[in-house]
Design an enzyme around this catalytic site. Structure first.
Site, mmCIF file in Angstrom:
data_model
loop_
_atom_site.group_PDB
_atom_site.id
_atom_site.type_symbol
_atom_site.label_atom_id
_atom_site.label_comp_id
_atom_site.label_asym_id
_atom_site.label_seq_id
_atom_site.Cartn_x
_atom_site.Cartn_y
_atom_site.Cartn_z
ATOM 1 N N LYS A 1 -11.064 -4.832 -4.743
ATOM 2 C CA LYS A 1 -12.128 -3.884 -5.051
ATOM 3 C C LYS A 1 -11.600 -2.484 -5.278
ATOM 4 C CE LYS A 1 -13.805 -4.456 -0.341
ATOM 5 N NZ LYS A 1 -12.741 -4.008 0.546
ATOM 6 N N LYS B 1 -3.895 -10.281 -6.932
ATOM 7 C CA LYS B 1 -5.166 -10.543 -6.247
ATOM 8 C C LYS B 1 -6.290 -9.669 -6.818
ATOM 9 C CE LYS B 1 -6.067 -8.359 -2.173
ATOM 10 N NZ LYS B 1 -7.093 -8.120 -1.147
ATOM 11 N N LYS C 1 0.831 -1.212 0.000
ATOM 12 C CA LYS C 1 0.000 0.000 0.000
ATOM 13 C C LYS C 1 0.862 1.257 0.000
ATOM 14 C CE LYS C 1 -4.362 -1.906 0.786
ATOM 15 N NZ LYS C 1 -5.744 -1.865 1.163
HETATM 16 P P1 ATP Z 1 -8.887 -3.392 -0.888
HETATM 17 O O1 ATP Z 1 -8.924 -3.601 -2.351
HETATM 18 O O2 ATP Z 1 -9.563 -2.141 -0.433
HETATM 19 O O3 ATP Z 1 -7.542 -3.606 -0.277
HETATM 20 P P2 ATP Z 1 -9.898 -5.996 -0.560
HETATM 21 O O4 ATP Z 1 -10.726 -6.242 -1.756
HETATM 22 O O5 ATP Z 1 -8.576 -6.606 -0.471
HETATM 23 O O6 ATP Z 1 -9.814 -4.467 -0.272
HETATM 24 P P3 ATP Z 1 -10.660 -6.344 2.230
HETATM 25 O O7 ATP Z 1 -11.768 -5.565 2.816
HETATM 26 O O8 ATP Z 1 -9.287 -5.893 2.518
HETATM 27 O O9 ATP Z 1 -10.812 -6.453 0.660
HETATM 28 O O10 ATP Z 1 -10.811 -7.862 2.644
HETATM 29 C C1 ATP Z 1 -11.964 -8.479 3.151
HETATM 30 C C2 ATP Z 1 -11.759 -9.971 3.165
HETATM 31 O O11 ATP Z 1 -11.780 -10.476 1.817
HETATM 32 C C3 ATP Z 1 -10.435 -10.415 3.766
HETATM 33 O O12 ATP Z 1 -10.614 -11.583 4.523
HETATM 34 C C4 ATP Z 1 -9.591 -10.715 2.561
HETATM 35 O O13 ATP Z 1 -8.586 -11.638 2.831
HETATM 36 C C5 ATP Z 1 -10.620 -11.263 1.596
HETATM 37 N N1 ATP Z 1 -10.231 -11.070 0.208
HETATM 38 C C6 ATP Z 1 -9.986 -9.887 -0.405
HETATM 39 N N2 ATP Z 1 -9.657 -10.065 -1.689
HETATM 40 C C7 ATP Z 1 -9.687 -11.406 -1.904
HETATM 41 C C8 ATP Z 1 -9.432 -12.227 -3.044
HETATM 42 N N3 ATP Z 1 -9.090 -11.706 -4.200
HETATM 43 N N4 ATP Z 1 -9.549 -13.563 -2.898
HETATM 44 C C9 ATP Z 1 -9.906 -14.111 -1.730
HETATM 45 N N5 ATP Z 1 -10.154 -13.395 -0.607
HETATM 46 C C10 ATP Z 1 -10.057 -12.058 -0.680
#
Ligand code: ATP
Ligand code: LTN
Length: 339
Positions: free
Chosen positions: A204, A201, A119
């Protein structure tokens, strides 16, 4: 009432940031699993709004997304009567514990966190203190409830490890105080990859809208996004994460929604092109998400219901959290006045 069993049920805590509309990755890697774990655990599920302040947000958008995220958890089948659904900032004890735990966390440990490094690279103009101490607040979120189990996607396991280390350290100085939690990551779907760059990964907050499927995307959008998904030129539906990350990612998604294993999927699509395969993945995804989407629209339309759930959730969470803070404050020697 659930039937009483002799062994107490394990406690679960997990959180999701309201940084945007949740993706298929959030659902497959986290929320789907949260719903499944309700049957035999006591669960607390939290919208981690304080964590999102580590990047810049539009205040009105953050407020809206916080309520949307709560509605989505309910739509995914989380039962707010049996379990606790709440917003992190509604339980002030998290930040109180976070300060104390920060004093038991080393600079070096926080510097090694991959998410901090990622980040910081993404937002070089805003590498703030909150981004650095993010995992301490997350440790507080977990330890304040004495959670036994923390279901997260793979990207968060390093943070759960740190929470374990902090709890162990605190206990070794002050005697058994905090439960040392276990991370819990699914074998299938713990990391759904970006459709545009399958070695990354699905996230969002990715600026490329074709890289993710949103939980709210309609069928046409889902089909279009999967059709554009990056694959390879080999033309065979075969699971090989290293050599064929795009196809393997699509196979994982297909497997999650159909329950078929990789060998069955390979057999099903043998001799057929990627076009057919992508369409099939899009269809099972759209069908899998459809009931949740319908519930989501229904629940979100009833703002008073959602806010009522969150008020009740915060009160129930605070009862547990306040107790832990009092205990920790006492152990470290903060003066508590006798009533
Ligand atoms: P950001 O993009 O804002 O960093 P994010 O999409 O990574 O957010 P988080 O709110 O950080 O989402 O994560 C919520 C949950 O979803 C966490 O348990 C995280 O490990 C899981 N998660 C996020 N992205 C993935 C993915 N691509 N595959 C599987 N699990 C995910
Ligand atoms: N950091 C997590 C969200 C989160 C969380 C938590 C997960 C905040 N507090 C406590 C599990 C337990 C994320 O970004 N995925």
């Amino acid at each position: 009432m659930a039937e009483q069993t002799s062994a107490p049920r394990k406690r679960i805590l997990s959180g999701i940031q309201p940084t945007g509309t949740p993706t298929l990755g959030n659902y497959v890697g986290a929320v789907r699993n949260w719903a499944a774990l309700q049957a035999d655990h006591d669960c607390l599920y939290m919208v981690a709004d304080l964590h999102t302040l580590t990047v810049r947000n539009e205040p009105a958008v953050l407020r809206r997304r916080t309520r949307e995220m709560a509605a989505l958890l309910l739509a995914a089948g989380i039962d707010p009567k049996e379990h606790v659904v709440f917003v992190q900032s509604h339980v002030p004890a998290h930040t109180q514990l976070s300060w104390v735990l920060g004093c038991y966390t080393q600079f070096g440990e926080l510097s090694r966190m991959t998410q901090f490094k990622d980040k910081s690279a993404k937002h070089p103009d805003n590498i703030n203190g909150g981004l650095f101490t993010y995992p301490v607040l997350m440790a507080a979120d977990i330890l304040i409830y004495n959670a036994d189990l923390v279901p997260v996607g793979q990207d968060q396991t390093q943070h759960v490890e740190l929470a374990r280390d902090i709890a162990g350290r605190f206990n070794s100085i002050y005697g058994p105080t905090l439960t040392v939690p276990e991370g819990y990551t699914l074998a299938l779907g713990a990391k759904i990859q970006s459709l545009a760059e399958p070695t990354k990964k699905m996230s969002k907050s990715d600026p490329n809208a074709n890289s993710f499927v949103l939980m709210t995307d309609d069928k046409d959008t889902i089909v279009r996004k999967f059709k554009r998904a990056v694959t390879d030129s080999d033309g065979q539906v075969r699971f090989d994460k290293e050599a064929k990350p795009g196809v393997s990612n699509l196979m994982t998604i297909y497997s999650v929604f159909t329950g078929k294993d990789m060998a069955a999927i390979e057999a099903e699509f043998a001799g057929r092109g990627y076009g057919d395969f992508k369409l099939a993945v899009a269809e099972v995804t759209a069908d899998g998400l459809a009931p949740i989407q319908a519930e989501y629209a229904r629940i979100l339309a009833d703002k008073r219901y959602v806010d009522g759930v969150l008020a009740d959730g915060a009160a129930r969470a605070a009862r547990i959290a306040d107790r832990t803070v009092r205990k920790v404050y006492r152990k470290v020697g903060l003066l508590q006045l006798e009533a």
